[in-house]
Design a protein around this motif. Structure first.
Motif, mmCIF file in Angstrom:
data_model
loop_
_atom_site.group_PDB
_atom_site.id
_atom_site.type_symbol
_atom_site.label_atom_id
_atom_site.label_comp_id
_atom_site.label_asym_id
_atom_site.label_seq_id
_atom_site.Cartn_x
_atom_site.Cartn_y
_atom_site.Cartn_z
ATOM 1 N N UNK A 36 0.871 -1.165 0.000
ATOM 2 C CA UNK A 36 0.000 0.000 0.000
ATOM 3 C C UNK A 36 0.915 1.224 0.000
ATOM 4 N N UNK A 37 0.582 2.217 -0.792
ATOM 5 C CA UNK A 37 1.389 3.430 -0.842
ATOM 6 C C UNK A 37 0.558 4.591 -0.297
ATOM 7 N N UNK A 38 1.164 5.352 0.585
ATOM 8 C CA UNK A 38 0.520 6.537 1.142
ATOM 9 C C UNK A 38 0.725 7.687 0.163
ATOM 10 N N UNK A 39 -0.384 8.178 -0.388
ATOM 11 C CA UNK A 39 -0.314 9.258 -1.373
ATOM 12 C C UNK A 39 -1.161 10.439 -0.908
ATOM 13 N N UNK A 105 -9.335 14.755 -8.060
ATOM 14 C CA UNK A 105 -10.256 15.885 -8.104
ATOM 15 C C UNK A 105 -10.218 16.767 -6.875
ATOM 16 N N UNK A 106 -9.421 16.387 -5.864
ATOM 17 C CA UNK A 106 -9.293 17.204 -4.664
ATOM 18 C C UNK A 106 -10.405 17.043 -3.655
ATOM 19 N N UNK A 107 -11.222 15.993 -3.794
ATOM 20 C CA UNK A 107 -12.333 15.785 -2.867
ATOM 21 C C UNK A 107 -11.890 15.092 -1.578
ATOM 22 N N UNK A 108 -10.769 14.389 -1.624
ATOM 23 C CA UNK A 108 -10.139 13.820 -0.441
ATOM 24 C C UNK A 108 -8.670 14.222 -0.468
ATOM 25 N N UNK A 109 -8.023 14.157 0.689
ATOM 26 C CA UNK A 109 -6.666 14.697 0.782
ATOM 27 C C UNK A 109 -5.571 13.646 0.719
ATOM 28 N N UNK A 110 -5.839 12.445 1.241
ATOM 29 C CA UNK A 110 -4.804 11.415 1.222
ATOM 30 C C UNK A 110 -5.432 10.045 1.247
ATOM 31 N N UNK A 111 -4.624 9.056 0.974
ATOM 32 C CA UNK A 111 -5.116 7.674 0.977
ATOM 33 C C UNK A 111 -3.941 6.715 0.987
ATOM 34 N N UNK A 116 0.158 -1.121 -7.161
ATOM 35 C CA UNK A 116 -0.104 -1.516 -8.548
ATOM 36 C C UNK A 116 -1.090 -0.566 -9.220
ATOM 37 N N UNK A 117 -1.976 0.048 -8.437
ATOM 38 C CA UNK A 117 -2.953 0.998 -8.979
ATOM 39 C C UNK A 117 -2.351 2.401 -9.062
ATOM 40 N N UNK A 118 -1.625 2.793 -8.036
ATOM 41 C CA UNK A 118 -1.162 4.173 -7.920
ATOM 42 C C UNK A 118 0.141 4.469 -8.656
ATOM 43 N N UNK A 119 0.922 3.445 -8.964
ATOM 44 C CA UNK A 119 2.243 3.681 -9.549
ATOM 45 C C UNK A 119 2.206 4.548 -10.810
ATOM 46 N N UNK A 123 4.178 8.118 -11.066
ATOM 47 C CA UNK A 123 5.204 8.343 -12.085
ATOM 48 C C UNK A 123 4.856 9.507 -12.998
ATOM 49 N N UNK A 124 3.544 9.735 -13.182
ATOM 50 C CA UNK A 124 3.093 10.843 -14.022
ATOM 51 C C UNK A 124 3.040 12.166 -13.263
ATOM 52 N N UNK A 125 3.335 12.125 -11.947
ATOM 53 C CA UNK A 125 3.333 13.340 -11.152
ATOM 54 C C UNK A 125 1.950 13.840 -10.790
ATOM 55 N N UNK A 126 0.957 12.967 -10.856
ATOM 56 C CA UNK A 126 -0.420 13.393 -10.566
ATOM 57 C C UNK A 126 -0.750 13.306 -9.081
ATOM 58 N N UNK A 127 -0.034 12.466 -8.341
ATOM 59 C CA UNK A 127 -0.161 12.390 -6.888
ATOM 60 C C UNK A 127 1.245 12.263 -6.311
ATOM 61 N N UNK A 128 1.386 12.531 -5.020
ATOM 62 C CA UNK A 128 2.690 12.503 -4.371
ATOM 63 C C UNK A 128 2.756 11.328 -3.399
#
Length: 231
Positions: A36-39, A105-111, A116-119, A123-128
């Protein structure tokens, strides 16, 4: 049957399950895990876990998302909130797709969500990405620390395992396990898992059974604390 990590916790949150989690299955092998990755959304002014904790303490009630109640992402976020004394709001989604859409969309702040889903989004710089929930750093994100480095003992990845009906005949059990060993050692199979950010475990039945019991105990504690409700 292939079982996900929710197999270990559903009996604690869903009433009247038509099966017994521990009596009705033989747990054959924990096949693969993915961290799980914290983004966080890019607009959030945080760059590491300490900054996120400080932000959340300054903004009680901040919303985090998960792929569903009692999912690995929910467990990890709930653990973080307990350990750091945070007041956060859980927003459960029906899968990782809607979760990702609302994070972008900015409706939640973190997750916490499956690597495998977030990578691709990372990599595209859409989430940190701030941390991964594996015992050590992920080979896909070597610059991102493991939660275990920041909070010792913090580990709850997404996993997939193979289960069978309880009482499987020993000869059948042995045949399945041998076929499984041969398959998971195949270079093409291991390469395909690696491409999708999965780590092969291919554990013994005893180790898989222990994992299910350990995850169940962790969730039972969260239910007892009232962090996770029951349906």
């Amino acid at each position: 049957m292939l079982a996900l990590d929710s197999q270990a916790v559903n009996h604690l949150i869903v009433k009247n399950l038509p099966f017994d989690t521990f009596k009705d299955f033989d747990y054959l092998s924990l096949l693969v895990t993915t961290p799980q990755v914290l983004v966080v959304r890019n607009e959030l002014p945080v760059r590491d876990l300490d900054q996120l904790v400080a932000y959340l303490k300054a903004h009680p009630g901040t919303a985090y998302g998960s792929a569903g109640t009692a999912s690995a992402g929910h467990v990890n976020s709930a653990q973080l909130s307990i350990i750091k004394g945070l007041q956060t709001t859980h927003a459960p989604y029906k899968g990782a797709g809607p979760l990702l859409a609302d994070l972008l969309g900015g409706h939640i702040d973190f997750a916490f969500a499956g690597l495998s889903v977030m990578l691709p989004q990372i990599q595209a710089g859409k989430v940190r990405a701030l941390a991964v929930s594996s015992p050590a750093r992920s080979r896909q994100l070597p610059s991102v620390p493991a939660m275990n480095e920041l909070i010792p003992g913090f580990e709850f990845p997404t996993w997939v395992g193979l289960v069978a009906p309880a009482g499987l005949p020993p000869a059948v059990r042995a045949k399945i396990l041998q076929a499984l060993q041969d398959t998971m050692r195949d270079p093409q199979v291991s390469a395909r898992f690696a491409e999708n950010a999965f780590d092969i475990v291919n554990s013994t039945p005893e180790a898989f059974t222990a994992r299910v019991h350990n995850d169940s105990a962790l969730m039972a504690d969260l239910v007892k604390r009232g962090v996770v409700g029951t349906d």
